[in-house]
Design a protein around this motif. Sequence first.
Motif, PDB file in Angstrom:
ATOM      1  N   GLY A 191     -10.277  -2.014  11.728  1.00 34.73           N
ATOM      2  CA  GLY A 191      -9.705  -1.217  12.813  1.00 34.73           C
ATOM      3  C   GLY A 191      -8.149  -1.881  13.197  1.00 34.73           C
ATOM      4  N   ASN A 192      -7.790  -2.561  14.117  1.00 29.81           N
ATOM      5  CA  ASN A 192      -6.556  -3.271  14.308  1.00 29.81           C
ATOM      6  C   ASN A 192      -6.366  -4.420  13.815  1.00 29.81           C
ATOM      7  OD1 ASN A 192      -6.507  -0.911  15.867  1.00 29.81           O
ATOM      8  ND2 ASN A 192      -5.084  -1.572  17.406  1.00 29.81           N
ATOM      9  N   LYS A 193      -7.274  -5.049  13.290  1.00 32.19           N
ATOM     10  CA  LYS A 193      -7.438  -6.762  12.617  1.00 32.19           C
ATOM     11  C   LYS A 193      -6.917  -6.275  11.048  1.00 32.19           C
ATOM     12  CE  LYS A 193     -10.651  -8.216  15.955  1.00 32.19           C
ATOM     13  NZ  LYS A 193     -11.619  -7.283  16.326  1.00 32.19           N
ATOM     14  N   VAL A 194      -6.167  -7.061  10.838  1.00 30.54           N
ATOM     15  CA  VAL A 194      -5.642  -7.296   9.659  1.00 30.54           C
ATOM     16  C   VAL A 194      -5.688  -8.578   8.968  1.00 30.54           C
ATOM     17  CG1 VAL A 194      -3.653  -6.750   7.946  1.00 30.54           C
ATOM     18  CG2 VAL A 194      -3.702  -5.526  10.076  1.00 30.54           C
ATOM     19  N   THR A 195      -6.042  -8.664   7.810  1.00 29.55           N
ATOM     20  CA  THR A 195      -6.283 -10.237   7.126  1.00 29.55           C
ATOM     21  C   THR A 195      -5.709 -10.035   5.648  1.00 29.55           C
ATOM     22  OG1 THR A 195      -8.568 -10.294   8.325  1.00 29.55           O
ATOM     23  CG2 THR A 195      -7.675 -12.005   6.576  1.00 29.55           C
ATOM     24  N   LEU A 196      -4.919 -11.063   5.157  1.00 27.27           N
ATOM     25  CA  LEU A 196      -4.415 -10.909   3.904  1.00 27.27           C
ATOM     26  C   LEU A 196      -4.913 -11.989   3.057  1.00 27.27           C
ATOM     27  CD1 LEU A 196      -0.558 -10.496   4.216  1.00 27.27           C
ATOM     28  CD2 LEU A 196      -2.149  -8.517   3.870  1.00 27.27           C
ATOM     29  N   LYS A 197      -5.648 -11.378   2.111  1.00 28.94           N
ATOM     30  CA  LYS A 197      -6.471 -12.607   1.105  1.00 28.94           C
ATOM     31  C   LYS A 197      -5.798 -13.159   0.104  1.00 28.94           C
ATOM     32  CE  LYS A 197     -10.081 -10.165  -0.143  1.00 28.94           C
ATOM     33  NZ  LYS A 197     -11.252  -9.683  -0.530  1.00 28.94           N
ATOM     34  N   ASP A 198      -6.074 -14.306  -0.433  1.00 23.04           N
ATOM     35  CA  ASP A 198      -5.405 -14.620  -1.887  1.00 23.04           C
ATOM     36  C   ASP A 198      -3.852 -14.675  -1.914  1.00 23.04           C
ATOM     37  OD1 ASP A 198      -7.956 -14.960  -2.654  1.00 23.04           O
ATOM     38  OD2 ASP A 198      -8.042 -13.201  -3.750  1.00 23.04           O
ATOM     39  N   GLY A 199      -3.167 -15.143  -0.763  1.00 18.47           N
ATOM     40  CA  GLY A 199      -1.790 -15.053  -0.847  1.00 18.47           C
ATOM     41  C   GLY A 199      -0.851 -13.981  -0.733  1.00 18.47           C
ATOM     42  N   ALA A 200      -1.691 -12.968  -0.443  1.00 21.41           N
ATOM     43  CA  ALA A 200      -0.858 -11.575  -0.533  1.00 21.41           C
ATOM     44  C   ALA A 200       0.131 -11.587   0.487  1.00 21.41           C
ATOM     45  CB  ALA A 200      -1.929 -10.286  -0.598  1.00 21.41           C
ATOM     46  N   THR A 201       1.388 -10.808   0.211  1.00 25.11           N
ATOM     47  CA  THR A 201       2.271 -10.698   1.478  1.00 25.11           C
ATOM     48  C   THR A 201       2.345  -9.253   1.275  1.00 25.11           C
ATOM     49  OG1 THR A 201       3.877 -11.305  -0.175  1.00 25.11           O
ATOM     50  CG2 THR A 201       3.626 -13.013   1.390  1.00 25.11           C
ATOM     51  N   LEU A 202       2.983  -8.755   2.633  1.00 27.77           N
ATOM     52  CA  LEU A 202       3.162  -7.428   2.912  1.00 27.77           C
ATOM     53  C   LEU A 202       4.664  -7.110   2.742  1.00 27.77           C
ATOM     54  CD1 LEU A 202       0.648  -6.280   5.560  1.00 27.77           C
ATOM     55  CD2 LEU A 202       0.503  -5.452   3.156  1.00 27.77           C
ATOM     56  N   ASP A 203       5.125  -5.914   1.927  1.00 34.79           N
ATOM     57  CA  ASP A 203       6.220  -5.428   2.030  1.00 34.79           C
ATOM     58  C   ASP A 203       6.173  -3.909   2.107  1.00 34.79           C
ATOM     59  OD1 ASP A 203       9.551  -6.178   0.720  1.00 34.79           O
ATOM     60  OD2 ASP A 203       8.926  -4.063   1.409  1.00 34.79           O
ATOM     61  N   LEU A 204       6.456  -3.093   3.142  1.00 36.05           N
ATOM     62  CA  LEU A 204       6.689  -2.002   3.405  1.00 36.05           C
ATOM     63  C   LEU A 204       7.806  -1.157   3.115  1.00 36.05           C
ATOM     64  CD1 LEU A 204       4.192  -1.294   6.575  1.00 36.05           C
ATOM     65  CD2 LEU A 204       3.589  -2.187   4.243  1.00 36.05           C
ATOM     66  N   GLY A 205       8.436  -1.762   2.361  1.00 37.41           N
ATOM     67  CA  GLY A 205      10.033  -1.164   2.257  1.00 37.41           C
ATOM     68  C   GLY A 205       9.933  -0.012   1.415  1.00 37.41           C
ATOM     69  N   ALA A 206       9.054   0.551   0.601  1.00 39.86           N
ATOM     70  CA  ALA A 206       8.601   1.495  -0.196  1.00 39.86           C
ATOM     71  C   ALA A 206       8.505   2.785   0.803  1.00 39.86           C
ATOM     72  CB  ALA A 206       7.922   1.579  -1.204  1.00 39.86           C
ATOM     73  N   ALA A 207       8.218   2.456   2.039  1.00 44.58           N
ATOM     74  CA  ALA A 207       7.651   3.553   3.021  1.00 44.58           C
ATOM     75  C   ALA A 207       8.212   3.291   4.372  1.00 44.58           C
ATOM     76  CB  ALA A 207       6.135   3.458   3.108  1.00 44.58           C
ATOM     77  N   GLY A 208       8.926   2.543   4.378  1.00 43.34           N
ATOM     78  CA  GLY A 208       9.547   2.069   5.917  1.00 43.34           C
ATOM     79  C   GLY A 208      10.496   3.290   6.331  1.00 43.34           C
ATOM     80  N   LYS A 209      11.567   3.826   5.564  1.00 37.45           N
ATOM     81  CA  LYS A 209      12.530   4.929   6.068  1.00 37.45           C
ATOM     82  C   LYS A 209      11.469   5.946   6.389  1.00 37.45           C
ATOM     83  CE  LYS A 209      16.497   3.449   3.429  1.00 37.45           C
ATOM     84  NZ  LYS A 209      16.397   3.366   2.047  1.00 37.45           N
ATOM     85  N   GLY A 210      10.497   6.456   5.451  1.00 36.68           N
ATOM     86  CA  GLY A 210       9.630   7.481   5.940  1.00 36.68           C
ATOM     87  C   GLY A 210       8.710   7.156   7.231  1.00 36.68           C
ATOM     88  N   ILE A 211       8.486   6.163   7.296  1.00 38.54           N
ATOM     89  CA  ILE A 211       7.974   5.741   8.865  1.00 38.54           C
ATOM     90  C   ILE A 211       8.836   5.985   9.924  1.00 38.54           C
ATOM     91  CG2 ILE A 211       7.051   3.911  10.441  1.00 38.54           C
ATOM     92  CD1 ILE A 211       5.828   2.889   7.785  1.00 38.54           C
ATOM     93  N   GLY A 212      10.241   5.621   9.689  1.00 36.37           N
ATOM     94  CA  GLY A 212      11.492   5.932  10.725  1.00 36.37           C
ATOM     95  C   GLY A 212      11.480   7.425  10.825  1.00 36.37           C
ATOM     96  N   CYS A 213      11.222   8.153   9.770  1.00 35.96           N
ATOM     97  CA  CYS A 213      11.351   9.669  10.091  1.00 35.96           C
ATOM     98  C   CYS A 213      10.175  10.289  10.893  1.00 35.96           C
ATOM     99  CB  CYS A 213      11.337  10.307   8.558  1.00 35.96           C
ATOM    100  SG  CYS A 213      12.566  10.107   7.676  1.00 35.96           S
TER     101      CYS A 213
END
Length: 348
Positions: A159-181
Motif C-alpha cells: 500500500g503506502n508503506k515502503v521498506t528498503l531491504k539490504d542497504g538499497a537506496t532509491l534514486d528516481l532520476g531516470a523517471a523524475g522528469k517524466g513524473i514532472g510531465c
Amino acid sequence: MIKRNIYKSVLGAIVASSMILASVPVMADTEVQKYTNTDFAMDTVVSETLYTTGDDLNASIGEKLREVETGLLSWTESDSQIAKINSADGKTVEVSDELAGYLRQICQLAEDSDGAFDPTLGQVIRLWDIEGENPHVPDQKELDALIENVNYKNIVLDGNKVTLKDGATLDLGAAGKGIGCDVTASYLKEQKDVTGMILNLGGSSVMAYGEKPDQSPWKVAVTDPRDTEGDYLGAITIKGGEFLSTSGDYEKFFMEDGKRYHHILDPKTGYPVWNGLTSVTVVCDNGLLADGLSTACFVLGLENAQALLEKYDADAAFVDEDKNVYLTSGMKERFELMKNTYTIKKIK
Ligand code: AMP
Ligand code: MG
C-alpha cells in the motif's frame, strides 16, 4: 583529461525548446492567448508554450515542478519523501498516495525490463559523481561493494508503506522528469481555460496536452548525440496526451583515455552501458513510463528492448554510433529525418 558536458546539454535544451517555440504558427482564434516561458526547475531548463483563454500558468507550473523535486524526489532536501525512505535505515516509511503510485509503476517497469531499469542504483550513481564536482572512474572494490545493494527486489511496497531491504537506496532520476510531465498534465486537466500546451524539461522529457489553435501537430526536435550544439537529427510528431522522452550518452558524461563515461549505468556491473547506442527516444501515453522506458531501452539495447516496448504499447527511435536510426513501426509515421549523415534502418 576529464571533460564535462552538462552545460552544453542545458544550452542544447534551450536551443531545442526555442526551435519548438519558433515553429508555432500565429493563432487563428483571437480568444486563445499564447504564452511562452522559460523557467528552471527539477535541475533543468523548463520551456513551455501554453494556449489558453485564461491566465498564464507559468508560475503555478513552475511551483508544481519544484514541489515534485523538493517534496518527492530530491536526495539533498532532507524533507523529500525519497530522502526520508533512504535515511530510514531499513525501517518502514509511510509515503503519500502519489509517491506510492509512482513507485508501483517504477517497480513494475524494473521487473518488466528484467532489472535493466533499476531505481536502487542510488549509491552507485553517487560514487561516479557524473553530475557532481568530481566525476571519476571509481575504485573497483568500492563499486563491487555498492553494487551488492542494487536490486529493485529489495523495495517492499505494501500500500503506502515502503521498506528498503539490504542497504538499497532509491534514486528516481531516470523517471523524475517524466513524473514532472505527468504532474503538469493532471494539473492542466483541472484548468478549463487551457486548450493546449507543450512542456519540455531539459530537452529530454516532453509533454503535449490538447491542441494548437490551428490543430497542426506538436513537433519535438531530436538531438544529434554527436553534434549537440549543431543541427537536429530529426523531429518527432506527438499528439495531445502523449509524452516523449530521450535517454542519451551525451547528456551527462566525462571523457577519459578516449572513453565516454556517461550517466546510464548497467545495474549488473555498475558501469556505463556501452552497447553501440547513443540515444533512445520513446513516445507513449504516460510521462513516467516514457522516461523510464527510454532509460530501460538504452540499457537493454536495440533487440532486447522490442518486447518491452510492445508490452507498453510505446514507439521508439534508436540511434547508434554508426549513425543509424532504427524506428519501431509506430515511430515510422512520426519521425522525420533532418540530417543526411544518418540512415534509417530496419529493426530485424
Ligand atoms: P535518463 O536520462 O532518464 O535515462 O536517466 C538517467 C539517470 O537515471 C542517471 O543520471 C541516473 O541518475 C539514473 N540511472 C542511471 N542508470 C540507470 C538504470 N539502469 N536504471 C535506473 N536509473 C538509472
Ligand atoms: Mg529516463
